[in-house]
Design a protein around this motif. Structure first.
Motif, PDB file in Angstrom:
ATOM      1  N   SER A 183       0.761  -1.130  -0.033  1.00 36.98           N
ATOM      2  CA  SER A 183      -0.077   0.063   0.087  1.00 36.98           C
ATOM      3  C   SER A 183       0.608   1.160  -0.078  1.00 36.98           C
ATOM      4  CB  SER A 183      -0.851   0.049   1.143  1.00 36.98           C
ATOM      5  OG  SER A 183      -1.653   1.309   1.329  1.00 36.98           O
ATOM      6  N   ARG A 213      -4.950   5.611  -0.883  1.00 40.99           N
ATOM      7  CA  ARG A 213      -4.488   4.413  -0.641  1.00 40.99           C
ATOM      8  C   ARG A 213      -4.251   3.604  -2.100  1.00 40.99           C
ATOM      9  NH1 ARG A 213      -5.766   0.269   3.902  1.00 40.99           N
ATOM     10  NH2 ARG A 213      -4.139   1.577   5.063  1.00 40.99           N
ATOM     11  N   VAL A 215      -3.173   0.382  -3.984  1.00 40.12           N
ATOM     12  CA  VAL A 215      -3.005  -0.884  -3.189  1.00 40.12           C
ATOM     13  C   VAL A 215      -2.614  -1.941  -4.458  1.00 40.12           C
ATOM     14  CG1 VAL A 215      -3.931  -3.013  -2.070  1.00 40.12           C
ATOM     15  CG2 VAL A 215      -4.560  -0.695  -1.653  1.00 40.12           C
TER      16      VAL A 215
END
Length: 243
Positions: A183, A213, A215
């Protein structure tokens, strides 16, 4: 600066490698603008789209900054905190002993923005692929304190009919054998504005924190582009660093 057109290595990867060497030179570290896209693509004998793909990767990594009408240059080094063993929101709340409540949960199919398409490495113009988008307002039993918007890579065979009340990464692993690993996060602040204020039950001029974020799975394939809007008093970001 050379590109080997006979190599099996993709042109955009080769262009990325050239740019990494270029931005390591002292003159560019000191603020000199990189050659413009037209000049650079001609020098490398590649299309501007191929060059732009390489530049976008380095912009995303925070190595380059680009300003319309001005140019592209090496990003100034800032203080970067590394966070290991990151957790999902559900795991974070469990560790804090907070029972999570979903105040809103919406699933839709949307075409990605240019920024999101670039993150997923899919074409933006004439793109017919839609992302499954999950929107959730979450909090404790008393009040909501975060509004999440998650875009998922179109290569994941999500239908939108999944049970999104389950922990998200557990669902991806169980249903689609996708194991998230990395992340990358960005934290910023601003005033809430009318829409976010309504979601979080605060005033429009109250402060919020924004947590982006990015990911990736164990194969470094982008999985989720997530934006979280937090009530400022409900979110503390802690970084532990060792020397």
């Amino acid at each position: 600066m050379e590109i080997d057109h006979t190599s099996s290595k993709p042109l955009h990867i080769q262009a990325e490698e050239v740019l990494r060497k270029l931005i390591d030179k002292e003159e560019y570290k000191n603020g000199k603008l990189l050659p413009n896209e037209v000049e650079l693509s001609e020098q490398l004998n590649i299309s501007r789209n191929t060059l732009r793909q390489a530049i976008n990767k380095l912009v995303f990594e925070g190595l380059l900054t680009r300003k319309k009408g001005y140019g592209t240059k090496v990003a100034k080094k800032g203080i970067v905190g590394g966070v290991k063993n990151w957790l999902s929101f559900s795991q974070e709340m469990k560790m804090l002993g907070i029972e999570v409540r979903n105040f809103e949960l919406h699933v839709s199919l949307k075409k990605p923005s240019k920024e999101i398409a670039s993150f997923f490495e899919i074409p933006y113009e004439n793109n017919i692929k839609r992302c499954v988008v999950l929107e959730r307002v979450r909090g404790n039993k008393e009040f909501p304190f975060v509004y999440f918007i998650s875009y998922f890579n179109p290569i994941i065979p999500l239908t939108g009919e999944e049970n999104f009340t389950k922990p998200l990464y557990e669902l991806l692993e169980t249903n689609y054998h996708i194991i998230v690993k990395t992340s990358k996060e960005e934290i910023s602040a601003r005033l809430a504005g009318e829409i976010i204020a309504d979601k979080l039950e605060i005033k429009a001029n109250d402060p919020i924190l924004i947590r982006k974020r990015f990911v990736y799975d164990i194969n470094n394939i982008p999985v989720e582009y997530n934006i979280g809007y937090y009530r400022a008093e409900s979110f503390t970001y802690t970084i532990e660093a060792e020397r």
